[in-house]
Design an enzyme around this catalytic site. Sequence first.
Site, mmCIF file in Angstrom:
data_model
loop_
_atom_site.group_PDB
_atom_site.id
_atom_site.type_symbol
_atom_site.label_atom_id
_atom_site.label_comp_id
_atom_site.label_asym_id
_atom_site.label_seq_id
_atom_site.Cartn_x
_atom_site.Cartn_y
_atom_site.Cartn_z
ATOM 1 N N THR A 88 -2.263 -25.537 -23.003
ATOM 2 C CA THR A 88 -1.549 -25.728 -21.730
ATOM 3 C C THR A 88 -0.624 -26.930 -21.751
ATOM 4 O O THR A 88 0.355 -26.968 -21.000
ATOM 5 C CB THR A 88 -2.560 -25.871 -20.576
ATOM 6 O OG1 THR A 88 -3.422 -26.984 -20.857
ATOM 7 C CG2 THR A 88 -3.384 -24.615 -20.424
ATOM 8 N N CYS A 89 -0.930 -27.913 -22.568
ATOM 9 C CA CYS A 89 -0.063 -29.097 -22.631
ATOM 10 C C CYS A 89 1.343 -28.713 -23.072
ATOM 11 O O CYS A 89 2.331 -29.319 -22.639
ATOM 12 C CB CYS A 89 -0.635 -30.128 -23.593
ATOM 13 S SG CYS A 89 -2.249 -30.751 -23.109
#
Length: 888
Positions: free
Chosen positions: A853-854
């Site tokens: 997700t980063c």
Amino acid sequence: MSLVDCAAAAHHHLQPPRIKRKLDDYDDADYNPSDLVSVRMRKSDPNAVNSSPNPVPPPHPLSPRLPTARSSASSSSSPPSPPSKSTFISFFVRMLSDCGSIVVHASPNDTVRSVHDQIQSLTGIPVAEQRLLYRGRQLQWEQTLSECSIQRDSGLQLTGRMRSTDHPQAYQLIDEMVFLTCRLCRGEDLKLSSQVKARLMEFLAMTPRTESEQAAGHLEIFMSACAPAALVMLLMSPIEGNKKLAEESIEQFVNSSRSVLPKPIHSQCAPIVLEFCKLLGRAGNDDKLYSLCRSSLASMVEHIGIGNGLRNGSGGNGGSGKAAIAVQELFPFVSELATRLSRDLVLSTEAAASVGPLHGDVRDFTAFLLPIRAAILEQAGYGGPISVPFIEARLNLTPYGEEIKFLHCIFVNLLEKMELCLVKMEEGLSVKEKGESEHPRLGWCQYFAILKELNSISKLYQGAEEQFWAKLRHRKASVRYLITKYAKRSDDHQWILDHKEVTTFESRRHLAMMMLPEVKDEYEEPHEMLIDRSHLLAESFEYISHADPEVLRSGLFLEFKNEEATGPGVLREWFFLVCQAIFNPQNALFVACPNDRRRFFPNPASKVDPLHLEYFRFSGRVIALALMHKIQVGIVFDRVFFLQLAGMNVSLEDIRDADPYLYSSCKQILDMDSETVDQDALGLTFVREVEELGSRNVVELRPNGRSVAVNSNNRKEYVDLLIQHRFVTSIGEQVAHFAQGFTDIICSSRLHKLFFQSLELEDLDWMLYGSESAISVEDWKAHTDYNGFKESDPQILWFWKIVEGMSAEQRKVLLFFWTSVKYLPVEGFGGLASRLHIYKTTESYDRLPSSHTCFYRLCFPPYQSITVMTDRLRFITQEHVGYSFGTW
């Protein structure tokens, strides 16, 4: 009328003497610094033909002159006539600082005082400043020449009299410095240059730092000794090395005055820097040294103020200290800078223009106008906007009449030029939106600062402010671009925040976000949190509420217990989850609006939890941090809550969503026939029943409210008090603690209110909730890149077909699994921090998709059929899975 015409019309009244005017007092042709005194002597006394070729310079014509001290016997009489040839003797008087000699004729019976008077008539040097030495002994005024043994062809030495001063050492230093500069101008030993700088630096080092009066006496010596004129003479000298020495010396004084000496002393330095500006004006306004002096002067007068050394036109200073600079003396700089800005604005609109208004010119223009505007409003006694026709009709009777008229001309001219610039900007921006190659022009960067100053000037004149904002309302696109591109975090933007009608959501959001701390790309010492998902709210409360606000502003680093995932994606997930918990009605902190379940306001019954006020402060911190990190959390505030955070009143129309039943009842009371109300058909008094912790209490809305019946005359008051108690008084503590938590992050209670005042409620909705539109698959595709896959691969075609068939909620869960973002920004996928990516993995086909997700990455193997892929995606879009991706 053009700016040039205005300047010409006002020139006689507004132009203070500059060095050119000084030189006009002498001979305009072939100026030579060493000729200053001889020229002056020719002007003042045509008969003075016996002066030496290198006389001493008198006090500079633009420098403050000390009053000429004379005895009572001679103060009203003309200089004595030369004695008759039968009795006179001739002798030489060596001038100050060894700068030449003059021949004096006198009778042996004449007094020394008469010789002093002759010297004054020949040179202009006041008698009080003269000291005559003969054979190493000072001559006394009352002595005769015969008593002093002065004979034909004797040689006397004229030196400066050491006046009564508290700073004798400083006086000696500057006197020596001026003496050395005179010698350098005559081409004497160039090794003297180091001594000039040494004495100047010693003088500056001796300047008192704390006592303003002491500093004034010290710096006055620099002026009275004509040091500025001496240094400028050195600057204009044709002798090699003198120019560089003069530049370095002037820069040394100016830079020390501005950066080394404390601001309270600036009022004493400003007249000296002004003197340098006047003298250097002859060299041309584009000269680097002149620009340095002008900018330094602007910086000084910006902070001096009328009552702190900047005198008004009549010589007063608002009752504080010695007058330093007249307001009229600043207008030539304003005129000069306005002309430059007007020219550069026009140039910036031309095709392929690479020039525009300079930052230094705009900064100085603003700085000079600050005390001038204050003087016009405060000293001239104008309590409101000024009528220009009235001023023109009473020009000679009105304080600052010429200045007021001239400044209005400047305003009209620059506003006209700025409107042209904004029109050209919009043309350029429309070209850019069409995808053509048009880039922001260099000249645009100062437009916003110029508009801010024009707004300040407009407040002085009747109708000018309305004219200014009317033009900006027609140029919203340009204003939006200027704000988002050039507004600076360090500036005060309230001037435009007060006029939402000329701004857009993007520009208001940009200005509001600059009030919050800036998120750093890399945190040096972030606030670390380790959160158990099963105790999310309680543990988050402990970490956030007990932390130093400075630490929270420095950055956050979060991990969920027993999970490996870290980074910005995990932080985004935490913000979303903790906000959902804070505003969950089951936790009794906030109440959802019946008409809009997305909207919340504080629960009046929140006191069931003894820590409820601490939780409200915690909530304020979390919301401020979420806004700071630009994370949409999926909740919005009700209008009654929003208005109180902005420090604004709540009215009947504002409670429509929060309490539809109360809103309807109050409307009926106000709309009911007066006669019916007065017949006590309502049966109401000024009380309100409140249910708290299972019991009902009666609260009086005004003193003795139980006994006051509601009638047609007081029903509006009753409704207002009812709303006030229901939505302000009953939740006042909760709102105050939330506001304090928000202030902890934004650093200022003034900024906290201004933050909410600068936004519309809908703006805050979009910042906290994000886009309310359904997720567009086409927009999603357009902002997705591929790694290992090609856009034409079957797996990619299947993927988007499956996404198109998902429900709106499933798409949100998939997006959250992929990015930790459930609610998109208003701009859609284009508003995210980066593009999205789909990565091809080499894992087994039976593995579920994974995400980073980063980096907005979704990873899956090349599934062999659309059925398998549908099954895998259906599994991860279950809410309980998609919202806990870190366990996979």
